[in-house]
Structures are given as C-alpha cells and as structure tokens.
Design an enzyme around this catalytic site. Structure first.
Site, mmCIF file in Angstrom:
data_model
loop_
_atom_site.group_PDB
_atom_site.id
_atom_site.type_symbol
_atom_site.label_atom_id
_atom_site.label_comp_id
_atom_site.label_asym_id
_atom_site.label_seq_id
_atom_site.Cartn_x
_atom_site.Cartn_y
_atom_site.Cartn_z
ATOM 1 N N HIS A 72 29.159 -6.093 -42.240
ATOM 2 C CA HIS A 72 29.455 -5.173 -43.346
ATOM 3 C C HIS A 72 30.931 -4.772 -43.308
ATOM 4 C CE1 HIS A 72 25.303 -4.694 -44.367
ATOM 5 N NE2 HIS A 72 24.963 -3.851 -43.413
ATOM 6 N N LYS A 125 12.838 -2.781 -54.464
ATOM 7 C CA LYS A 125 12.491 -3.301 -55.795
ATOM 8 C C LYS A 125 12.996 -4.730 -55.999
ATOM 9 C CE LYS A 125 11.880 0.707 -58.777
ATOM 10 N NZ LYS A 125 12.399 1.402 -59.973
ATOM 11 N N GLY A 126 14.171 -5.007 -55.427
ATOM 12 C CA GLY A 126 14.716 -6.357 -55.530
ATOM 13 C C GLY A 126 14.997 -6.797 -56.954
HETATM 14 P P1 A3P Z 1 16.913 -2.664 -53.805
HETATM 15 O O1 A3P Z 1 17.000 -1.425 -52.974
HETATM 16 O O2 A3P Z 1 17.655 -2.532 -55.107
HETATM 17 O O3 A3P Z 1 15.508 -3.118 -54.005
HETATM 18 P P2 A3P Z 1 20.644 -5.255 -47.827
HETATM 19 O O4 A3P Z 1 19.813 -6.309 -47.240
HETATM 20 O O5 A3P Z 1 22.108 -5.634 -47.902
HETATM 21 O O6 A3P Z 1 20.421 -3.926 -47.190
HETATM 22 O O7 A3P Z 1 20.217 -5.106 -49.352
HETATM 23 C C1 A3P Z 1 18.951 -4.614 -49.701
HETATM 24 C C2 A3P Z 1 18.680 -4.894 -51.170
HETATM 25 O O8 A3P Z 1 18.417 -6.305 -51.332
HETATM 26 C C3 A3P Z 1 17.441 -4.161 -51.665
HETATM 27 O O9 A3P Z 1 17.667 -3.829 -53.047
HETATM 28 C C4 A3P Z 1 16.374 -5.234 -51.510
HETATM 29 O O10 A3P Z 1 15.224 -5.027 -52.271
HETATM 30 C C5 A3P Z 1 17.158 -6.462 -51.966
HETATM 31 N N1 A3P Z 1 16.503 -7.712 -51.560
HETATM 32 C C6 A3P Z 1 16.094 -8.064 -50.323
HETATM 33 N N2 A3P Z 1 15.485 -9.272 -50.344
HETATM 34 C C7 A3P Z 1 15.507 -9.677 -51.631
HETATM 35 C C8 A3P Z 1 15.011 -10.839 -52.298
HETATM 36 N N3 A3P Z 1 14.376 -11.798 -51.643
HETATM 37 N N4 A3P Z 1 15.215 -10.935 -53.632
HETATM 38 C C9 A3P Z 1 15.860 -9.957 -54.306
HETATM 39 N N5 A3P Z 1 16.345 -8.834 -53.736
HETATM 40 C C10 A3P Z 1 16.165 -8.689 -52.407
#
Ligand code: A3P
Length: 311
Positions: free
Chosen positions: A126, A268-269
């Site tokens: 990060h 939510k993704g």
């Molecule tokens: P949301 O909170 O909007 O749902 P990180 O991994 O950098 O912490 O990011 C997390 C975000 O990525 C979350 O967003 C999560 O739901 C989303 N995410 C994780 N896997 C995913 C997937 N396979 N497809 C789409 N979004 C995904």
C-alpha cells in the site's frame, strides 16, 4: 485451513487481539508524515524494509487500501501457481505466501527470510512509491499498479474502518469523509497517493489497471496482466483464474482464505456504491479536490472520473 494462507490469517488474528486492548487514539502512528496501523506496522519494520533487495523478476502489486488489492492478489498468485503447475489456492501454491503478502507488514526478520524464497516472489504494497525500498526501482521489478475511483475507495474504507477493530471506527460517514479528505487515513491521503504514483506511470516496468476495468472485463484484464508479467498460460488456464476470481467465488471461500477479516473485506464488490453515502456537498468537495490534484494527469484520465464519479 489452507496452508498457503496461514500467514495471512494468523497475522490478522494477532492484530485483532492486540487492537482489542488499545484506545482509538493508539491505533495509528505516524512515519514520515503518513499514518499507519499500529497493530500491523512498526518503525522497526520500516527501518528493516530499507534493506529489502528487490529482484527483477519479483511480482509486485501496488494499490491503496480498498482498491481491490486482495482481489488482484489472488489473480496474481493464481497466475504464478498455475504457471508452476501447482493447484491455485492449494498448499504452498505461491512461494511468497509463506510470508504475509503485504511488503511493509511483518517482522524485522522478514526481509532476510525473503532472500531465500525462490523466484518469482509475489508481494503487495500500500506504500507510496517514494517510500518503497530503492532497489524496487533500481532493479526494475515489475509493478502492477491498481487504482480505483476515489469515491468508491472512500466508501469501502468507511465500512472497513467500522468493521475491523484494528482501524479507528467512525460514528458517522460525515466524520469519516472529513478525515478522508484531510489526510487522516491509514496509509495516507488517496489523492496524494495517486499524484505520487502518477510520476512513475511512464516507466516500462509499471502497468496500471483500474478496479472498474477488471470489473467490466475480468477475462481481458487477467490476460493483459499475464502478458505483462510474461506468464504464458493457455486459454483454459486463464479461464480458471477468471472463474476463481469472481466476487461470489472469493466471498464464499473468504473465511478460509482471509479468516476473521473475510466477512468485512468482501463487502459488495461493485462500482458506484458511493451514491449511497455522498451528499451533494461531499460530491462537490471530492470533485474539486480531484480536479485540483489529478486533472490532466495520466492516472486521472485512466480513472475516468466523469464516468465513475459523476451523475
Ligand atoms: P467494497 O468494500 O466496495 O465491496 P482491498 O482488498 O484493497 O482491501 O479492497 C477491498 C474491496 O475490493 C472491497 O470493496 C471488496 O468487496 C472488493 N473486492 C474484493 N474481491 C473482489 C472481487 N472478486 N470482485 C470485485 N470486488 C472485489
């Protein structure tokens, strides 16, 4: 539990246990002007990180928190595992998964241990580019830079802070938004992060991908990423990576792959959830800040702000 994810799950459990006896004010500390979570980062590890020796064939994923780093991590580790004829998600499917995948998170001995890992080593970060170990750019290690529209990053971060005890929680979205816009987030200000990385995007060893484009066409994104890292997979093998990385598939397995954080992480993704939180005034503030910092920049254009953050 999946052995290859043990380092991840163990560290999360340890961080949650440590956070449970900490006051909100103690959860973040500042290093070189940027805040980091006390339970997973430390000054000693940041010092040790300076000695990290990157390799030209390291596979590095760079992304601000909540931009989809766990998603792209799985895509990359699957690509590597399959290219080595290992079962994706199986035991020791990716070498570097023996370590917690986030480069700046671990203990002071981590970088010494990493010298013994066979190539290609996979890692996520990060960190802003100027805070990465110098050898990453000297050796021209390949970096996949993942970015996401800032309104969805803020939305996702807000829910994450309130779902995970290792980060300061917020009573209201308005309080969170104020902190997000005034650089009080773990790993620093997102717009600053983008403008710092924008200085590096022309380097041939860096490929930028947006959360939104992966969401729109996962198969194409997976193929392009494999090509960038020089990972030769068949169409069938690429398809397996695509299938395993759907939101539903990852969420279903998240307690095994991500332990206690799985439920909060795979929320939510989707794209545009910000519309459920941002007020008109907050929209204006973010639009103005983005315009001031990112308008006319390569990363600014790549994010398609007008498509994903307006209307
Ligand atoms: P949301 O909170 O909007 O749902 P990180 O991994 O950098 O912490 O990011 C997390 C975000 O990525 C979350 O967003 C999560 O739901 C989303 N995410 C994780 N896997 C995913 C997937 N396979 N497809 C789409 N979004 C995904």
């Amino acid at each position: 539990m999946d052995k290859s994810r043990k380092a991840f799950v163990d560290l999360v459990d340890k961080a949650l246990a440590a956070a449970s006896s900490m006051h909100r004010d103690e959860l973040l500390f500042s290093y070189k002007g940027i805040l980091y979570p006390t339970t997973v980062c430390s000054l000693e590890v940041f010092k040790a990180l300076e000695s990290f020796e990157a390799r030209r064939d390291d596979v590095i994923l760079a992304g601000y928190p909540k931009s989809g780093t766990n998603w792209l991590s799985q895509i990359l580790t699957d690509l590597i595992a399959i290219s080595q004829k290992k079962t994706p998600g199986g035991e020791s499917s990716a070498n570097a998964e023996e370590e917690f995948p986030y480069l700046e998170v671990g203990d002071t001995e981590k970088y010494e241990r990493m010298t013994k890992l066979p190539s290609p080593r996979f890692m996520v970060t990060h960190l802003r580019p100027e805070n990465l170990p110098k050898s990453v750019f000297q050796r021209k290690a390949k970096i996949l830079l993942l970015i996401r529209n800032p309104k969805d990053v803020a939305t996702s971060f807000y829910h994450f802070c309130n779902g995970l005890a290792t980060l300061p929680s917020y009573e209201t979205w308005d309080d969170f938004f104020t902190d997000f816009m005034t650089k009080k987030m773990a790993w620093g200000c997102y717009l600053e992060y983008l403008s710092e990385w924008n200085k590096y995007v022309d380097q041939e060893n860096i490929m930028t991908v947006t959360y939104e484009e992966v969401k729109e066409n996962r198969a194409l994104a997976v193929k392009n990423i494999a090509t960038f890292f020089g990972i030769p997979l068949t169409e069938e093998e690429l398809q397996l990576v695509v299938e395993r990385s759907s939101f539903q598939s990852m969420k279903k397995k998240s307690d095994k792959t991500h332990g206690a954080v799985g439920n909060v992480l795979f929320r939510k993704g989707c794209v545009s959830d910000w519309k459920n939180l941002f007020s008109e005034d907050q929209n204006e503030k973010m639009d103005k800040a983005f315009e001031e910092r990112m308008a006319g920049t390569k990363l600014g254009k790549k994010l398609k702000y007008d498509v994903y953050c307006k209307a």
